[in-house]
Design a protein around this motif. Structure first.
Motif, PDB file in Angstrom:
ATOM      1  N   ALA A  42      81.637  73.296  66.012  1.00 15.29           N
ATOM      2  CA  ALA A  42      80.232  73.189  65.601  1.00 15.29           C
ATOM      3  C   ALA A  42      79.431  72.142  66.399  1.00 15.29           C
ATOM      4  O   ALA A  42      78.280  72.403  66.709  1.00 15.29           O
ATOM      5  CB  ALA A  42      80.110  72.956  64.095  1.00 15.29           C
ATOM      6  N   PRO A  43      79.922  70.948  66.729  1.00 15.85           N
ATOM      7  CA  PRO A  43      81.163  70.302  66.300  1.00 15.85           C
ATOM      8  C   PRO A  43      80.906  69.410  65.085  1.00 15.85           C
ATOM      9  O   PRO A  43      79.772  69.001  64.825  1.00 15.85           O
ATOM     10  CB  PRO A  43      81.511  69.441  67.519  1.00 15.85           C
ATOM     11  CG  PRO A  43      80.186  69.074  68.105  1.00 15.85           C
ATOM     12  CD  PRO A  43      79.243  70.212  67.801  1.00 15.85           C
ATOM     13  N   GLY A  44      81.981  69.122  64.340  1.00 17.33           N
ATOM     14  CA  GLY A  44      81.855  68.288  63.164  1.00 17.33           C
ATOM     15  C   GLY A  44      83.219  67.923  62.619  1.00 17.33           C
ATOM     16  O   GLY A  44      84.248  68.181  63.260  1.00 17.33           O
ATOM     17  N   HIS A  45      83.238  67.347  61.429  1.00 17.09           N
ATOM     18  CA  HIS A  45      84.474  66.850  60.834  1.00 17.09           C
ATOM     19  C   HIS A  45      84.684  67.470  59.460  1.00 17.09           C
ATOM     20  O   HIS A  45      83.745  67.994  58.855  1.00 17.09           O
ATOM     21  CB  HIS A  45      84.431  65.326  60.738  1.00 17.09           C
ATOM     22  CG  HIS A  45      84.086  64.663  62.038  1.00 17.09           C
ATOM     23  ND1 HIS A  45      84.982  64.527  63.069  1.00 17.09           N
ATOM     24  CD2 HIS A  45      82.912  64.137  62.485  1.00 17.09           C
ATOM     25  CE1 HIS A  45      84.390  63.919  64.089  1.00 17.09           C
ATOM     26  NE2 HIS A  45      83.133  63.676  63.760  1.00 17.09           N
ATOM     27  N   VAL A  46      85.932  67.394  58.978  1.00 20.13           N
ATOM     28  CA  VAL A  46      86.322  68.098  57.759  1.00 20.13           C
ATOM     29  C   VAL A  46      86.905  67.121  56.739  1.00 20.13           C
ATOM     30  O   VAL A  46      87.667  66.221  57.100  1.00 20.13           O
ATOM     31  CB  VAL A  46      87.375  69.190  58.073  1.00 20.13           C
ATOM     32  CG1 VAL A  46      87.827  69.883  56.802  1.00 20.13           C
ATOM     33  CG2 VAL A  46      86.818  70.194  59.061  1.00 20.13           C
ATOM     34  N   LEU A  47      86.540  67.317  55.484  1.00 21.26           N
ATOM     35  CA  LEU A  47      87.139  66.570  54.378  1.00 21.26           C
ATOM     36  C   LEU A  47      87.956  67.549  53.542  1.00 21.26           C
ATOM     37  O   LEU A  47      87.427  68.531  53.027  1.00 21.26           O
ATOM     38  CB  LEU A  47      86.055  65.910  53.515  1.00 21.26           C
ATOM     39  CG  LEU A  47      86.552  65.116  52.302  1.00 21.26           C
ATOM     40  CD1 LEU A  47      87.439  63.944  52.730  1.00 21.26           C
ATOM     41  CD2 LEU A  47      85.376  64.616  51.462  1.00 21.26           C
ATOM     42  N   LEU A  48      89.252  67.275  53.432  1.00 21.82           N
ATOM     43  CA  LEU A  48      90.141  68.096  52.621  1.00 21.82           C
ATOM     44  C   LEU A  48      90.479  67.350  51.338  1.00 21.82           C
ATOM     45  O   LEU A  48      90.989  66.233  51.386  1.00 21.82           O
ATOM     46  CB  LEU A  48      91.440  68.407  53.372  1.00 21.82           C
ATOM     47  CG  LEU A  48      91.364  69.252  54.643  1.00 21.82           C
ATOM     48  CD1 LEU A  48      92.743  69.396  55.266  1.00 21.82           C
ATOM     49  CD2 LEU A  48      90.782  70.630  54.344  1.00 21.82           C
ATOM     50  N   GLU A  49      90.171  67.955  50.210  1.00 23.17           N
ATOM     51  CA  GLU A  49      90.536  67.355  48.929  1.00 23.17           C
ATOM     52  C   GLU A  49      91.719  68.139  48.395  1.00 23.17           C
ATOM     53  O   GLU A  49      91.563  69.250  47.902  1.00 23.17           O
ATOM     54  CB  GLU A  49      89.355  67.401  47.962  1.00 23.17           C
ATOM     55  CG  GLU A  49      89.571  66.547  46.721  1.00 23.17           C
ATOM     56  CD  GLU A  49      88.302  66.362  45.915  1.00 23.17           C
ATOM     57  OE1 GLU A  49      87.679  65.289  46.020  1.00 23.17           O
ATOM     58  OE2 GLU A  49      87.937  67.312  45.198  1.00 23.17           O
ATOM     59  N   ASP A  50      92.898  67.536  48.515  1.00 13.53           N
ATOM     60  CA  ASP A  50      94.124  68.258  48.203  1.00 13.53           C
ATOM     61  C   ASP A  50      95.200  67.335  47.673  1.00 13.53           C
ATOM     62  O   ASP A  50      95.216  66.137  47.974  1.00 13.53           O
ATOM     63  CB  ASP A  50      94.674  68.957  49.451  1.00 13.53           C
ATOM     64  CG  ASP A  50      94.399  70.453  49.441  1.00 13.53           C
ATOM     65  OD1 ASP A  50      94.594  71.061  48.376  1.00 13.53           O
ATOM     66  OD2 ASP A  50      94.007  70.993  50.479  1.00 13.53           O
ATOM     67  N   ALA A  51      96.110  67.927  46.913  1.00 12.23           N
ATOM     68  CA  ALA A  51      97.287  67.198  46.449  1.00 12.23           C
ATOM     69  C   ALA A  51      98.253  67.007  47.614  1.00 12.23           C
ATOM     70  O   ALA A  51      98.181  67.739  48.613  1.00 12.23           O
ATOM     71  CB  ALA A  51      97.966  67.975  45.319  1.00 12.23           C
ATOM     72  N   PRO A  52      99.152  66.032  47.533  1.00  7.62           N
ATOM     73  CA  PRO A  52     100.124  65.822  48.621  1.00  7.62           C
ATOM     74  C   PRO A  52     101.039  67.038  48.805  1.00  7.62           C
ATOM     75  O   PRO A  52     101.323  67.778  47.863  1.00  7.62           O
ATOM     76  CB  PRO A  52     100.937  64.608  48.131  1.00  7.62           C
ATOM     77  CG  PRO A  52     100.058  63.925  47.128  1.00  7.62           C
ATOM     78  CD  PRO A  52      99.265  65.017  46.477  1.00  7.62           C
ATOM     79  N   GLY A  53     101.470  67.236  50.049  1.00  3.01           N
ATOM     80  CA  GLY A  53     102.452  68.276  50.336  1.00  3.01           C
ATOM     81  C   GLY A  53     101.896  69.670  50.485  1.00  3.01           C
ATOM     82  O   GLY A  53     102.633  70.656  50.356  1.00  3.01           O
ATOM     83  N   THR A  54     100.607  69.803  50.773  1.00  3.60           N
ATOM     84  CA  THR A  54     100.017  71.138  50.920  1.00  3.60           C
ATOM     85  C   THR A  54      99.859  71.566  52.380  1.00  3.60           C
ATOM     86  O   THR A  54      99.329  72.642  52.644  1.00  3.60           O
ATOM     87  CB  THR A  54      98.644  71.200  50.219  1.00  3.60           C
ATOM     88  OG1 THR A  54      97.837  70.113  50.660  1.00  3.60           O
ATOM     89  CG2 THR A  54      98.813  71.118  48.710  1.00  3.60           C
ATOM     90  N   GLY A  55     100.289  70.720  53.320  1.00 13.13           N
ATOM     91  CA  GLY A  55     100.285  71.122  54.723  1.00 13.13           C
ATOM     92  C   GLY A  55      99.154  70.566  55.547  1.00 13.13           C
ATOM     93  O   GLY A  55      98.806  71.125  56.599  1.00 13.13           O
ATOM     94  N   LYS A  56      98.570  69.459  55.118  1.00 15.18           N
ATOM     95  CA  LYS A  56      97.435  68.889  55.859  1.00 15.18           C
ATOM     96  C   LYS A  56      97.855  68.382  57.235  1.00 15.18           C
ATOM     97  O   LYS A  56      97.180  68.628  58.232  1.00 15.18           O
ATOM     98  CB  LYS A  56      96.812  67.749  55.036  1.00 15.18           C
ATOM     99  CG  LYS A  56      96.293  68.177  53.679  1.00 15.18           C
ATOM    100  CD  LYS A  56      95.670  67.029  52.914  1.00 15.18           C
ATOM    101  CE  LYS A  56      96.695  66.000  52.445  1.00 15.18           C
ATOM    102  NZ  LYS A  56      97.578  66.508  51.384  1.00 15.18           N
ATOM    103  N   THR A  57      98.989  67.672  57.288  1.00 13.95           N
ATOM    104  CA  THR A  57      99.485  67.157  58.574  1.00 13.95           C
ATOM    105  C   THR A  57      99.879  68.305  59.496  1.00 13.95           C
ATOM    106  O   THR A  57      99.597  68.276  60.700  1.00 13.95           O
ATOM    107  CB  THR A  57     100.684  66.215  58.354  1.00 13.95           C
ATOM    108  OG1 THR A  57     100.300  65.156  57.473  1.00 13.95           O
ATOM    109  CG2 THR A  57     101.161  65.623  59.660  1.00 13.95           C
TER     110      THR A  57
END
Length: 324
Positions: A42-57
């Motif tokens: 776009a360019p831009g940045h992302v905020l993920l609101e998630d519990a641990p262990g969902t594959g963010k890394t």
């Protein structure tokens, strides 16, 4: 210069190859992958609101591997200092000069894990880099390069010892979304490959960093008709006029939506934006920018319900507006 139909087809085909490659490591999450890649171009940045262990890394590493880029992970903690993020100048006795040692923010894809656990000062250091695309230490400016995307995460469940991101800082993120848990079939497939600790390490590159930059530049040339601009402006104004809302979408939010809509149109193989592109992206791009009135929130209103109401009340354009 406006994107051509041929360029739009190439863009869509290339984008789909990137999504398919990342999907072999992050299973069953096509929509999230498409959104994050859209933010990157776009360019831009992302905020993920998630519990641990969902594959963010895994998501961050998979994107980096697919575009031949570098990735880094910053684990935010209350004692993390701004210099731990941006880098620090150290005196080298052998050369008798000061040398800048880059922090983890100097990567193409930066995963800022649990950003709400760091102090406001450290949060601000990262958000400044996100906005400016460069770091200034001891009066010397250092560019972080392009592409550059921060994927920040926060845990919505465990809030003890956290520092909530202020609304003005949330506005720095192009979009907010959630990976969520995988579906049943994907869960079974993940468990079958449990011996593979890092699926992203098995990915082969599909595109170069220069090609990503080219796609970003190309997406910016997607045509937006005056009728679509009028539609977005009306939606933006309605978020400010809604009785349940204390703070509506700013002009920065409107610009973010248009940038994302251009990429989304190209992803769909079109060289022009349609109202459906806008409607599809309103939730991830705008919901985190809307601040509800406390009384309305207590009564059960949510940003999503308010936005859904606005989308039904504001009719999308049915025909183009020819401008001079």
């Amino acid at each position: 210069m406006t994107m051509t139909s041929e360029q739009a087809r190439w863009f869509a085909e290339t984008f789909d190859k990137l999504v398919q490659n990342i999907s072999t490591a992050v299973l069953g999450k096509h929509e999230v992958i498409r959104l994050v890649l859209t933010a990157m171009m776009a360019p831009g940045h992302v905020l993920l609101e998630d519990a641990p262990g969902t594959g963010k890394t895994s998501l961050a590493r998979s994107i980096a591997a697919t575009v031949q880029g570098s990735s880094s992970r910053i684990q935010f903690t209350p004692d993390l200092l701004p210099s731990d993020v941006t880098g620090v100048t150290i005196y080298d006795q052998s050369s008798k000069s000061f040398e800048f040692h880059q922090g983890p923010v100097f990567a193409d894809i930066v995963l800022a894990d649990e950003i709400n656990r760091a102090s406001p000062k450290t949060q601000s250091a990262l958000l400044e880099v996100m906005e400016e695309g460069r770091v200034t230490v001891d009066g010397i400016t250092h560019e972080v390069g392009a592409p550059f995307i921060v994927i920040a995460t926060q845990n919505p469940i465990e809030q003890a010892g956290t520092y909530r991101l202020p609304e003005a800082q949330l506005d720095r993120f192009l979009l907010k979304t959630s990976i969520g848990y995988p579906d049943h079939a994907s869960s079974v497939q993940i468990l079958q490959g449990a011996s593979v600790l890092d699926r992203s390490s098995q990915l082969s590159p599909r595109i170069s960093l220069q090609a990503v930059d080219d796609m970003t530049q190309l997406a910016s040339t997607v045509h937006v008709d005056a009728a679509v601009l009028e539609y977005v402006s009306r939606l933006m104004e309605e978020t400010r006029l809604a009785s349940e809302v204390r703070v509506g979408v700013s002009i920065r939010g409107g610009i973010a939506l248009m940038r994302a809509a251009k990429v989304w149109a190209a992803v769909s193989g079109r060289h022009y934006v349609v109202p459906d592109d806008v409607k599809h992206l309103v939730e991830p791009v705008w919901l985190h920018r809307v601040v509800l009135d406390p009384e309305a929130e207590f009564a059960g209103s949510t940003a999503a319900s308010v936005m859904a109401k606005i989308l039904t009340e504001v009719a999308p354009p049915q025909e183009r507006q020819h401008t001079a």
